[in-house]
Design an enzyme around this catalytic site. Structure first.
Site, short mmCIF file in Angstrom:
data_model
loop_
_atom_site.label_atom_id
_atom_site.label_comp_id
_atom_site.label_asym_id
_atom_site.label_seq_id
_atom_site.Cartn_x
_atom_site.Cartn_y
_atom_site.Cartn_z
N ASP A 9 0.86 -1.18 0.00
CA ASP A 9 0.00 0.00 0.00
C ASP A 9 0.89 1.22 0.00
O ASP A 9 1.94 1.24 0.63
CB ASP A 9 -0.85 0.02 1.28
CG ASP A 9 -2.05 -0.89 1.14
OD1 ASP A 9 -2.53 -1.06 0.01
OD2 ASP A 9 -2.47 -1.44 2.17
N ASP A 33 -11.12 19.86 11.96
CA ASP A 33 -10.50 18.65 11.38
C ASP A 33 -9.32 18.23 12.24
O ASP A 33 -8.29 18.88 12.26
CB ASP A 33 -10.03 18.96 9.95
CG ASP A 33 -9.61 17.70 9.22
OD1 ASP A 33 -9.44 16.64 9.90
OD2 ASP A 33 -9.45 17.75 7.99
N PHE A 82 -15.99 14.57 7.63
CA PHE A 82 -15.74 13.96 6.34
C PHE A 82 -16.60 12.71 6.21
O PHE A 82 -16.79 11.97 7.16
CB PHE A 82 -14.27 13.57 6.23
CG PHE A 82 -13.97 12.84 4.96
CD1 PHE A 82 -13.66 13.57 3.81
CD2 PHE A 82 -14.01 11.47 4.90
CE1 PHE A 82 -13.38 12.91 2.64
CE2 PHE A 82 -13.73 10.81 3.73
CZ PHE A 82 -13.42 11.54 2.59
N SER A 83 -17.15 12.51 5.05
CA SER A 83 -17.80 11.22 4.82
C SER A 83 -17.42 10.74 3.43
O SER A 83 -17.11 11.54 2.54
CB SER A 83 -19.32 11.32 4.93
OG SER A 83 -19.84 11.75 3.70
N THR A 143 -19.76 12.29 0.68
CA THR A 143 -19.60 13.68 0.24
C THR A 143 -18.17 14.00 -0.16
O THR A 143 -17.92 14.86 -0.97
CB THR A 143 -20.00 14.65 1.36
OG1 THR A 143 -19.15 14.40 2.48
CG2 THR A 143 -21.43 14.45 1.79
N MET A 146 -16.03 15.51 1.51
CA MET A 146 -15.72 16.89 1.91
C MET A 146 -15.81 16.95 3.43
O MET A 146 -16.46 16.15 4.06
CB MET A 146 -16.76 17.87 1.36
CG MET A 146 -16.74 18.04 -0.14
SD MET A 146 -17.93 19.29 -0.64
CE MET A 146 -19.48 18.65 -0.10
N SER A 147 -15.14 17.95 3.97
CA SER A 147 -15.38 18.28 5.38
C SER A 147 -15.34 19.81 5.47
O SER A 147 -14.98 20.48 4.51
CB SER A 147 -14.32 17.64 6.28
OG SER A 147 -13.05 18.20 5.98
N ASP A 154 -4.51 -4.70 6.86
CA ASP A 154 -5.03 -4.62 8.22
C ASP A 154 -6.55 -4.63 8.27
O ASP A 154 -7.14 -5.08 9.21
CB ASP A 154 -4.48 -3.39 8.94
CG ASP A 154 -4.55 -2.15 8.07
OD1 ASP A 154 -5.33 -2.15 7.10
OD2 ASP A 154 -3.82 -1.18 8.36
N ASP A 179 -9.17 -6.45 3.54
CA ASP A 179 -7.89 -6.99 3.08
C ASP A 179 -7.81 -8.50 3.27
O ASP A 179 -6.93 -9.15 2.72
CB ASP A 179 -6.72 -6.37 3.88
CG ASP A 179 -6.42 -4.95 3.42
OD1 ASP A 179 -6.75 -4.64 2.27
OD2 ASP A 179 -5.86 -4.19 4.22
#
Lengths: 713, 582, 213
Positions: A345, A382, A413-414, A417, A419-420, A554, A558
């Site tokens: 990753d 944030d 944040f989601s 969306t 966005m936050s 993790d 995965d």
């Protein structure tokens, strides 16, 4: 951008240099050697010896020479002084016994370390009182051994967590030093997929948790770990089995060779009795006496590798454990050496887990200060490292929070969306993916300035992540979030490439961003805009070409990929599902360790190969020591190139060498041959020179030296 | 002396020079590609396939392949045994020879079916022309083709292909390789003086004393001779094999013989290179047996050139070649070269008598038989060589930090079991155990003719020759029953001959069928493996370094097990001669 | 695959290949040999001026007397026997064979050096004493037995060593014999392969044809 990259991951990046990080839970090493010495004799039990064909032959040989010490004429009368024969046979018996003991000692030391580690772990597992939550809601105190999978328990600060489980409610910091050795407590909370699993035997330091038990007693993580480090579940790896077969065949071959020498020398002796002298015939017959034949057999069979083979395997597992990684089987460790492809990753493995704000790019005619201000306003709530880095950058640019946070409301944040931001009475301030912000602004009736795309591309080309910021329907600019490649990785990828291991980076970033990071990190290939499903696809397609693939993971999603990979390294901070699917678990949750594991796997195989080659190469010298001297009466004394004093001296010298070399090589077997990141050709050249050519030459010198020292005539 | 070495070097150069051409031809044949003989042979083969009942594209597993060989060989064995036992009732028996003893017939049958051609009989006095042509000559084709088929199947498996169909390979080996070359070669041999007639022996009065007559044995020799060598069979039409002026009349026929003996086992390595698409590796592998071969030739030739010091003293010279058991037209050089090549290649034909060689020759020829890979037997030698490579990969390959793989295929337990069994275990069992028994009873069983260390070599050589499917011998050994004619005249059968006939049958069978089965299963298991792509971390087997490592492994694993018998045999004999006899 | 099917294939392939390699191939080769190379195919039999066969150009004959160039010692006396006393039936089939004496075998030395024994049956004359008695300097080929026992050749040195004896016995000039040896020497094949050898039978036939001067 996908959710993979947006949610910050709580990776702990262990501090300090790599070597200083090799820590195991505090292990009591005192008395290890005393115990091992004792074990070496206990292991003389034939039921244990019979498992190792090479050493079992030595064991049987020792028994026979012991009998011959009492009665040298047991298998027919020899024309030689009985007392002298007795002394010789006694000496042979003694040396053979120690050959076995030394081999046992190697194994015992290797096992001893694991046992000590297991003991330390076991201490943490002592029965604790669990507060079981009954279906009625009341709490009942029971012994932790009575807990079953699916039970709910309550854990309060100061309690030992009674068994492996998943947090359902509560947040708390847990001291996991018992298993990881890491003293800093770890924050655990439910629902985060990664930080929600707790391990039995660790201690809750603060607050209160409700945990659903996921393992029956004796099946928990610590239990499995104890069994593994102790070697109780140690099964031979495929390569070890193949090698054992070869060693057994070699032993059988030399058994046949040696067993046929007496009748053959008998024929020659009867010729010598007429052609040369009776004395010569008797000498030749004595040279093929049973005790000497057993000595020759033991000298020729591969006792060096036969005696050290299991120690090498155990020590290999142990080295993995010292790296704070638990392997479910030796097979997994061996597979590490064979890995062709590492699937890594990007986030947390190649780059530091957190991207940092590096620059504000104004668009739409706004000034730098405006962008900084809006970005700051959008990030007040944030708490992610990225958000904090934006705040820090904005404050460095001179911006100050322009409102009372108590009057504002944070917008989280989601994934939907993407966005936050912050809501004030009259203002909606947002930051987020460029697409998302574009949509947001349009929905508010604003327009998207053309310079936004330019800024977006500029950041992408730099390998960064662009976040757009807006206030209401006005786009102010782009924040350049920069990925930081972990220091030293490029060199390590270079080493891997030399060893023939390819690295593939997976990232949710777009192609341009991904390619920049890939180049910076020096990986061989990358997959951009990857979904968790892509991981398993990459693994499958690599495996279809016959490659062995290693990966880390993790999250629960995965798990299939971890199971599919030949080596799946799960983070201890990960979910139970991931840990169960993987064949290795890293207690430090450091995905870069995969690279170290490749080295450890290779080291294990190299050690095994080096000692096998050494052992087989030794036979030349042993032959040249023994055969010409015991057959000297046949007139081939000139082949005694080492000029050994006599047949008896040659035999004893060869046997002493044979026993001592096991002892001498124990440290090498336990520590492993030093690994260098070279190509296969370079490695072969180097190791053949040391262990092959060295294996031919060393015994010539050593046997001659022993012969000189020995008080034989 | 220089003349002798020039001949040796030239012969070896010719062998190397034809390798790529012949190797490529065989690759084309067994990859079913176009060859120049197609217009004639395609219809012939189609006809043969239909008679036998096989379809060309029907692949066999390793086990099926091995079973087909076994069934086929049993049927062929019954046929040849019957022909020999009933030879007095069959035509083409101009010298009127009755049936040999059953044990001689049995040994001869097994010896020929295993491509060994160990001869406990003399062609002139034991067998009719029918037995030679219809029995032995037949087996020279089928046993050689069987070996070649196994070699090809092994190469196919190793390079990841299906093993193929035994009957198809058997037929193609005969129609496309053995038979065409034999036809041309036989005609050349006839022209050079090798008889090809059904007439019985010519009886002539001798020039010196017309009262004394000479019987000049003849027969259909030429067609037999060429396949004897090409198929690495080695069973001479006459007792004394290629030393007989009718089998090998001059230096040119000797050259043809040597080249035909070694051409298939050498070229097959090149064939491998084409199958594996790695000509470089083929040449590197080629160099392993080549280096060993050259070493043994040098050792042997020096011994024969310098001669027997005891005889040299009597002749009053420092050096005179050892010509005991040698023909003037071949001298020391061609005799030494022949002895090494015939034992290296598992042919077993001789143009001089190995029993009378200096110990250097005994050492080299015995070592060849022990190693079995100095090019080795038809098909099987190449396969053994690669089995050694697999073992070398397994032992040293770990040292590069990967589980060992050969041609991208992992060497695991099954492969190690098969390869080590095949290479390390069968040989000592088939040689040392019966050898030790015979030596324990030297008078009752062994029938040793040369006393002392050399006698030990005689016994071990006989079993090594049987187990390696070579067929040459230290022929002084009392391993032959009296001829059928002598028995008819009242001679009694010999106990040592009975022991030799039966005990070598064990070595012959063990040395042939166990390895063949193991090779095919090994090839099968390699073919089924998923190949791993090569990287810089992969042990490369096509390097000079690895080639050197393989030579080391061959010498340590293949030769050291026989060091004690070499020490008490030829090495002790050499010291004995150096000290002066008696 | 059923056993019956496998067995049937084994039997059929055995028979088919037998016809091909044991019947067709040899008989075609015999046919070619007899038609194209009848001399060689029938054993290179040479005849005297009367057309009587006297031997094979490729097979040696025993020559031990002083009047002939002696051939090499042979374990089978060149497959010869007295037709009246041929107990071992040499003349029924013809034979070949070698001594198979090892270099370390004392019997080899005894044979070459000779061995005195009170029992005349056991006494061995010895190759070297025999040659020395005949005034021939022994060469390796004349004391060692050949491989086939039918070796047609002696070395040129071995032949030259006998010149004086033969010349004396026949009353010939040595240089005549030198020429004769040269004429009857088979050189190396292609000038490279093998060793030159003097064909003793041909040499002695030519010797008989030679008129004393």
């Amino acid at each position: 951008m996908t959710s993979m990259n947006d949610s910050p991951k709580p990776f702990r990046v262990p501090s300090g240099t790599r070597d200083s990080r090799r820590h195991t839970p505090k292990v009591e090493m005192k008395g290890l050697y005393q115990r091992a010495v004792k074990e070496s004799f206990v292991k003389l039990d034939p039921r244990i010896q019979v498992r190792n064909p090479v050493m079992f032959v030595v064991w049987v040989g020792t028994l026979v020479t012991l009998l011959l010490t009492f009665d040298p004429n047991l298998f027919g009368t020899l024309q030689a002084d009985v007392n002298q024969q007795r002394l010789l046979n006694g000496l042979i018996t003694f040396i053979l016994l120690f050959t076995i003991v030394f081999a046992n000692f190697a194994e015992s030391v290797a096992e001893g370390r694991g046992k000590a580690q297991a003991d330390a772990l076991r201490a943490t597992r002592s029965d604790t009182i669990a507060k079981k939550i009954l279906p009625t809601g009341s709490v009942q105190e029971i012994s932790s051994t009575e807990l079953r999978r699916g039970d709910l328990v309550k854990v309060v600060a100061g309690d030992m967590i009674p068994a492996d489980g998943e947090i359902i409610a509560g947040i708390g910091s847990v001291d996991e030093s018992a298993i990881t050795g890491e003293s800093a407590p770890v924050l655990k909370q439910p629902g985060t997929d990664i930080m929600s699993s707790v391990t039995g035997g660790t201690r809750l330091l603060s607050d209160e948790l409700t945990v659903r038990i996921t393992a029956d007693p004796g099946q928990g993580f610590i239990d499995r770990m104890i069994a593994l480090v102790e070697g109780a579940e140690r099964t031979k790896t495929p390569n070890e089995i193949a090698l054992t077969v070869l060693l057994a065949v070699l032993t059988l071959v030399f058994l046949i060779v040696v067993a046929n020498i007496p009748p053959i020398t008998g024929y020659v002796a009867s010729f010598l009795s007429t052609a040369t002298s009776e004395q010569a015939a008797a000498d030749l017959r004595n040279g093929a006496s049973v005790a000497i034949m057993i000595s020759l057999l033991v000298a020729l069979i591969p006792t060096t590798i036969g005696g050290l083979l299991s120690a090498i395997g155990i020590a290999g597992m142990d080295r993995v454990a010292q790296f704070n990684v638990i392997a479910t089987s030796g097979r997994a460790v061996e597979a590490c050496g064979d890995i062709n492809t590492l699937v890594l990753d990007k986030t947390g493995t190649i780059t530091l887990g957190n991207r940092l704000a590096a620059e504000f790019i104004p668009v739409n005619g706004h000034g730098m200060e405006d962008v900084a201000q809006v970005a700051l306003d959008a990030s007040v709530f944030d708490e992610t490292p990225e958000g904090r880095s934006i705040v820090a950058l904005a404050e460095r640019s001179g911006a100050k929070v322009s409102f009372d946070p108590k009057l504002a409301e944070g917008v989280e944040f989601s994934a939907r969306t993407r966005m936050s931001g912050t809501d004030l009475d009259s203002k909606e301030i947002r930051k987020g993916a460029v697409d998302a912000i574009r949509g947001f602004v349009r929905s508010r009736g604003g327009h998207v300035p053309p310079t936004l795309d330019e800024a977006y591309e500029r950041v992408s080309k730099l390998g960064g992540t662009p976040l757009a910021v807006c206030q209401n329907n006005e786009i102010y600019g782009v924040i350049y979030l920069k990925d930081i490649v972990k220091p030293g990785l490029k060199e390590r990828f270079d080493q891997l490439r030399r060893m023939g291991v390819r690295t593939i980076m997976l990232t949710g970033d777009n192609r341009i961003t991904a390619s920049v990071i890939a180049q910076e990190a020096g990986v061989d290939d990358f997959i951009a805009e990857a979904t968790p499903e892509d991981k398993i696809e990459v693994i499958r397609s690599e495996q279809a070409q016959g490659k062995l693939v290693a990966m880390t993971g993790d999250g629960t999603n995965d798990a299939p990929a971890l199971a599919q990979a030949n080596v799946g390294l799960a983070m201890n901070s990960g979910t139970q599902a991931a840990k169960e699917a993987a064949n290795m678990v890293d207690l430090d949750s450091d995905p870069t360790k995969l690279i170290d594991l490749v080295t450890i796997g290779k080291q294990l195989l190299i050690t095994r190969g080096a000692l096998t080659t050494f052992s087989v190469a030794n036979d030349i010298a042993k032959y040249f020591a023994i055969i010409p001297t015991i057959f000297a009466a046949a007139g081939i004394g000139a082949l005694n190139v080492m000029g050994l004093k006599s047949a008896n001296s040659a035999i004893i010298s060869a046997l002493i060498y044979n026993a001592l070399i096991i002892l001498v090589l124990i440290p090498l077997a336990l520590k492993g041959v030093q690994f260098r990141p070279l190509t296969a050709d370079q490695l072969l050249r180097r190791n053949i020179l040391i262990y092959g050519v060295g294996g031919v030459i060393a015994p010539f010198i050593a046997i001659k030296l022993i012969d000189v020292i020995l008080p034989f005539s | 002396m220089l003349q002798g070495w020039i001949q040796i070097v030239l012969t070896l150069l010719i062998l190397v020079a034809i390798t790529p051409f012949f190797g490529r031809y065989m690759a084309r044949v067994f990859q079913e590609q176009r060859t120049i003989l197609d217009p004639i042979l395609n219809p012939v083969e189609r006809f043969l396939y239909s008679l036998v009942g096989v379809r060309a594209k029907e692949d066999m597993t390793g086990w099926q392949y091995a079973r087909a060989i076994l069934y086929c060989n049993v049927v062929m064995g019954v046929l040849i045994f019957s022909i020999i036992m009933f030879q007095q009732f069959l035509p083409l028996n101009p010298t009127g020879i009755p049936a040999p003893t059953w044990d001689t017939a049995l040994h001869t049958t097994i010896s020929f079916i295993t491509n060994t051609n160990q001869q406990h009989y003399s062609g002139e006095t034991y067998l009719s022309y029918a037995s030679q042509m219809w029995g032995l000559g037949y087996h020279m084709f089928t046993s050689a083709a069987t070996g070649l088929a196994v070699g090809i199947a092994f190469i196919r498996g190793l390079t990841g292909r299906p093993l193929g169909n035994f009957y198809v390979d058997l037929i193609r080996a005969i129609t496309r390789v053995l038979l065409p070359i034999s036809i041309v070669g036989a005609i050349v041999l006839i022209a050079a003086g090798v008889p090809e007639t059904l007439a019985g022996p010519a009886i002539v009065p001798t020039l010196e004393d017309p009262a004394i007559s000479q019987a000049i044995a003849r027969g259909p020799v030429a067609h037999f001779e060429i396949i004897k060598n090409l198929g690495e069979n080695g069973g001479g039409f006459f007792a004394i094999n290629s030393a007989h002026p009718f089998e090998n009349p001059n230096g040119l026929t000797n050259l043809i013989t040597l080249v035909s003996i070694l051409s298939i086992p050498t070229s097959l390595i090149y064939t491998y290179g084409i199958f594996a698409n790695n000509i470089k590796q083929a040449w590197l592998v080629y160099s392993i047996p080549f280096v060993i071969l050259v070493g043994f030739i040098i050792i042997t030739a020096i011994g024969e050139y310098n001669g027997n010091p005891a005889v040299n003293a009597l002749l009053g010279v420092d050096q005179a070649p050892n010509l005991e058991g040698k023909e003037v037209r071949f001298g020391w050089a061609q005799s030494a070269l022949f002895a090494v090549i015939t034992t290296a290649s598992m042919c077993g034909a001789v143009n001089s008598l190995h029993d009378s060689f200096m110990p250097n020759g005994g050492f080299s020829t015995l070592s060849n038989l022990f190693l079995q890979i100095v090019f080795g037997g038809q098909g099987t030698g190449t396969a053994y060589l690669f089995a050694y490579l697999i073992l070398a990969v397994f032992i040293t390959g770990l040292m590069v930090g990967r589980t060992p793989e050969f041609l991208g295929r992992k060497i695991e337990k099954r492969e190690v079991v098969l390869a080590s069994f095949l290479i390390l275990l069968v040989h000592p069992i088939a040689i040392l155990i019966p050898g030790a028994i015979a030596l324990a009873f030297p008078d009752q069983l062994a029938g040793i003719s040369n006393p002392g260390f050399h006698g030990l070599s005689q016994v071990i050589y006989e079993y090594a020759s049987a187990a390696a499917n070579n067929g040459s011998g230290f022929e002084g050994l009392g391993d032959s029953q009296p001829s059928p004619i002598a028995i008819a005249g009242g001679a009694t059968t010999s106990a040592t001959a009975l022991w030799w006939n039966l005990s070598t049958c064990f070595s012959l069978l063990a040395g042939r069928y166990v390895p063949i089965a193991a090779l095919l299963l090994l090839a099968d298991s390699m073919a089924r493996k998923q190949p791993v792509p090569a990287t810089t971390g992969t042990l490369r087997t096509d390097t000079g370094l690895f080639t050197g490592v393989t030579i080391g492994v061959i010498l340590i694993l293949g030769a050291l097990e026989f060091f004690p018998v070499l020490a008490l045999g030829p090495i002790a004999e050499a010291f004995q001669i150096a000290r002066g006899i008696g | 695959m059923s056993f019956a099917r496998e067995a049937s294939r084994a039997v059929r392939s055995t028979l088919v290949l037998w016809v091909l390699t044991a019947i067709i191939y040899p008989f075609v080769m015999i046919g070619i040999g007899q038609l194209v190379f009848p001399f060689q195919a029938n054993g290179s039999i040479i005849t005297n001026t009367q057309g009587q066969p006297v031997g094979s150009a490729l097979i040696g004959q025993p020559f031990t007397s002083d009047r002939y160039f002696n051939s090499r010692p042979s374990t089978t006396s060149y497959s010869t026997a007295d037709p009246k006393k041929d107990e071992s039936k040499v003349l029924q089939t013809g034979v070949s064979g070698a001594s198979n004496l090892a270099p370390s075998n004392p019997a080899l030395i005894d044979r070459i050096k000779g061995k005195a024994d009170p029992d005349p049956e056991k006494a061995i004359e010895g190759d070297i004493p025999r040659l020395q008695k005949a005034d021939v300097k022994p060469t390796a080929d004349l004391v060692y037995t050949s491989g086939s026992s039918l070796d047609p050749h002696i070395t040129p040195e071995g032949a030259r060593a006998q010149i004086s004896r033969v010349a004396k016995a026949r009353g010939l000039q040595p240089n005549q014999l030198e020429d004769l040896i040269k004429q009857n020497t088979d050189g190396r094949s292609l000038g490279i392969f093998g060793e030159p050898g003097v064909n003793a039978l041909k040499l002695n036939l030519a010797l008989d044809a030679l008129k004393p001067t």
